[in-house]
Design an enzyme around this catalytic site. Structure first.
Site, PDB file in Angstrom:
ATOM      1  N   TYR A 148      22.176  52.206  53.188  1.00 61.82           N
ATOM      2  CA  TYR A 148      23.402  51.401  53.310  1.00 61.82           C
ATOM      3  C   TYR A 148      23.515  50.835  54.723  1.00 61.82           C
ATOM      4  CZ  TYR A 148      28.250  50.034  53.807  1.00 61.82           C
ATOM      5  OH  TYR A 148      29.385  49.303  54.081  1.00 61.82           O
TER       6      TYR A 148
HETATM    7  O1  NJP Z   1      35.273  48.417  48.838  1.00 58.39           O
HETATM    8  P1  NJP Z   1      35.732  48.053  47.347  1.00 58.39           P
HETATM    9  P2  NJP Z   1      35.651  47.767  50.250  1.00 58.39           P
HETATM   10  N1  NJP Z   1      29.252  40.838  42.641  1.00 58.39           N
HETATM   11  O2  NJP Z   1      34.833  48.844  46.491  1.00 58.39           O
HETATM   12  C1  NJP Z   1      32.918  43.599  44.868  1.00 58.39           C
HETATM   13  C2  NJP Z   1      32.292  46.921  53.433  1.00 58.39           C
HETATM   14  N2  NJP Z   1      32.646  48.090  54.217  1.00 58.39           N
HETATM   15  O3  NJP Z   1      36.795  46.875  50.204  1.00 58.39           O
HETATM   16  O4  NJP Z   1      32.720  43.123  41.281  1.00 58.39           O
HETATM   17  C3  NJP Z   1      30.502  40.507  42.985  1.00 58.39           C
HETATM   18  O5  NJP Z   1      37.205  48.219  47.215  1.00 58.39           O
HETATM   19  C4  NJP Z   1      33.850  44.505  44.094  1.00 58.39           C
HETATM   20  O6  NJP Z   1      34.368  43.864  42.953  1.00 58.39           O
HETATM   21  P3  NJP Z   1      33.864  44.067  41.421  1.00 58.39           P
HETATM   22  C5  NJP Z   1      31.570  47.155  52.130  1.00 58.39           C
HETATM   23  O7  NJP Z   1      30.194  47.420  52.326  1.00 58.39           O
HETATM   24  C6  NJP Z   1      33.518  49.019  53.739  1.00 58.39           C
HETATM   25  O8  NJP Z   1      35.663  48.912  51.203  1.00 58.39           O
HETATM   26  O9  NJP Z   1      35.059  43.636  40.652  1.00 58.39           O
HETATM   27  N3  NJP Z   1      31.353  41.336  43.581  1.00 58.39           N
HETATM   28  C7  NJP Z   1      34.992  44.662  45.066  1.00 58.39           C
HETATM   29  O10 NJP Z   1      35.880  43.574  44.998  1.00 58.39           O
HETATM   30  C8  NJP Z   1      31.804  45.827  51.450  1.00 58.39           C
HETATM   31  O11 NJP Z   1      30.866  44.883  51.886  1.00 58.39           O
HETATM   32  C9  NJP Z   1      33.829  50.121  54.516  1.00 58.39           C
HETATM   33  O12 NJP Z   1      33.482  45.497  41.271  1.00 58.39           O
HETATM   34  C10 NJP Z   1      30.928  42.579  43.830  1.00 58.39           C
HETATM   35  C11 NJP Z   1      34.287  44.624  46.415  1.00 58.39           C
HETATM   36  O13 NJP Z   1      32.986  44.055  46.226  1.00 58.39           O
HETATM   37  C12 NJP Z   1      33.196  45.422  51.947  1.00 58.39           C
HETATM   38  O14 NJP Z   1      33.472  46.248  53.069  1.00 58.39           O
HETATM   39  C13 NJP Z   1      33.290  50.267  55.771  1.00 58.39           C
HETATM   40  C14 NJP Z   1      29.651  43.008  43.506  1.00 58.39           C
HETATM   41  C15 NJP Z   1      34.140  46.017  46.984  1.00 58.39           C
HETATM   42  O15 NJP Z   1      35.417  46.497  47.224  1.00 58.39           O
HETATM   43  C16 NJP Z   1      34.314  45.600  50.959  1.00 58.39           C
HETATM   44  O16 NJP Z   1      34.320  46.945  50.516  1.00 58.39           O
HETATM   45  C17 NJP Z   1      32.414  49.303  56.232  1.00 58.39           C
HETATM   46  C18 NJP Z   1      28.795  42.078  42.876  1.00 58.39           C
HETATM   47  N4  NJP Z   1      27.537  42.398  42.521  1.00 58.39           N
HETATM   48  C19 NJP Z   1      32.104  48.220  55.448  1.00 58.39           C
HETATM   49  N5  NJP Z   1      29.512  44.307  43.886  1.00 58.39           N
HETATM   50  C20 NJP Z   1      34.752  51.197  54.054  1.00 58.39           C
HETATM   51  N6  NJP Z   1      35.464  51.032  52.948  1.00 58.39           N
HETATM   52  O17 NJP Z   1      34.853  52.233  54.751  1.00 58.39           O
HETATM   53  C21 NJP Z   1      30.681  44.678  44.424  1.00 58.39           C
HETATM   54  O18 NJP Z   1      31.885  49.457  57.444  1.00 58.39           O
HETATM   55  N7  NJP Z   1      31.545  43.640  44.400  1.00 58.39           N
END
Ligand code: NJP
Length: 227
Positions: A148
């Site tokens: 990651y």
């Molecule tokens: O997590 P989450 P975060 N195609 O799971 C979408 C980074 N980050 O807000 O498709 C399209 O609530 C998924 O939507 P769905 C992390 O790496 C986090 O924390 O409907 N969309 C959801 O909207 C990421 O890059 C932390 O399942 C896809 C979203 O992505 C970003 O922050 C720390 C998809 C994920 O939302 C947002 O994460 C850090 C696809 N193939 C960086 N796969 C932390 N939380 O601590 C997933 O340093 N999504």
């Protein structure tokens, strides 16, 4: 503000919080993710007349292109893109991790970001637009043995290289680098973490600067707990 902001990964966590903050600032929004039900509910909450929802998987270029076409048909322009969709997974280090889980994570966090950029850049060039990327504190430091973390180092690299590619165009590139944030990213809520709206504030800060101010990177970590 009357700009149009596209957010991938808008169905939960940081993306949804950013949508809420940007709506309050007056942006028109294009919200993309795979979960269309969550996007529809968010659009209802924010006022559907200023929100376009797009169900897409960021690893699919046809869906990315269709999203941009729809955005341009609906709003006529694109001013900023927040390439935020991402996923974690496969703890256990390089020797012990589930290597099958790496594939989807690398495709989403790295290839998916590249596809979002390629799909959006023509429209963004016309508006001298702004690209924001969700990297990570783990894209500067190491979580030993973490694929990651390696994917987020790649996002850091995408940001640096894109800034060079766009030099002299008037466009801006901002890396948003969160520490731990309490979102559905984690199965269990982390004990000591930022809130999703803390990161949304960083995005709005970068977006709302005047044209001559190019915020390159914002690294936000939770304050260490009081001992
Ligand atoms: O997590 P989450 P975060 N195609 O799971 C979408 C980074 N980050 O807000 O498709 C399209 O609530 C998924 O939507 P769905 C992390 O790496 C986090 O924390 O409907 N969309 C959801 O909207 C990421 O890059 C932390 O399942 C896809 C979203 O992505 C970003 O922050 C720390 C998809 C994920 O939302 C947002 O994460 C850090 C696809 N193939 C960086 N796969 C932390 N939380 O601590 C997933 O340093 N999504």
């Amino acid at each position: 503000r009357d700009g149009v902001l596209l957010i991938t990964g808008a169905s939960s966590g940081i993306g949804a919080a950013t949508a809420r903050s940007a709506a309050r600032e007056g942006y028109k929004l294009v919200l993309a993710a795979r979960s269309s039900d969550k996007l529809t509910a968010l659009a209802q909450e924010l006022g559907p007349e200023n929100v376009l929802t797009c169900q897409l998987d960021v690893t699919n270029m046809e869906q990315q292109q269709a999203m941009v076409e729809q955005a341009l048909e609906t709003f006529g322009r694109l001013d900023a893109v927040f390439a935020n969709a991402g996923r974690g997974g496969s703890p256990g280090g390089f020797s012990g991790a589930d290597h099958d889980a790496w594939r989807e994570m690398i495709l989403t966090n790295v290839y998916g970001v590249g596809l979002t950029l390629q799909a959006c850049l023509p429209a963004l060039k016309r508006s001298k637009g702004h690209v924001l990327l969700t990297g990570s504190a783990a894209g500067r430091a190491t979580i030993p043995g973490s694929m990651y973390s390696a994917t987020k180092w790649a996002v850091t690299g995408i940001g640096y290289n894109l800034r060079e590619e766009l030099r002299g165009t008037g466009m801006r590139v901002t890396l948003i680098e969160p520490g731990m944030v309490d979102t559905p990213f984690f199965d269990e809520p982390p004990e000591h973490a930022l809130e999703d709206r803390d990161i949304a504030s960083a995005v709005i800060y970068a977006l709302s600067q005047p044209a001559h101010v190019d915020v390159n990177e914002i690294l936000v970590r939770p304050t260490p707990p009081v001992e």
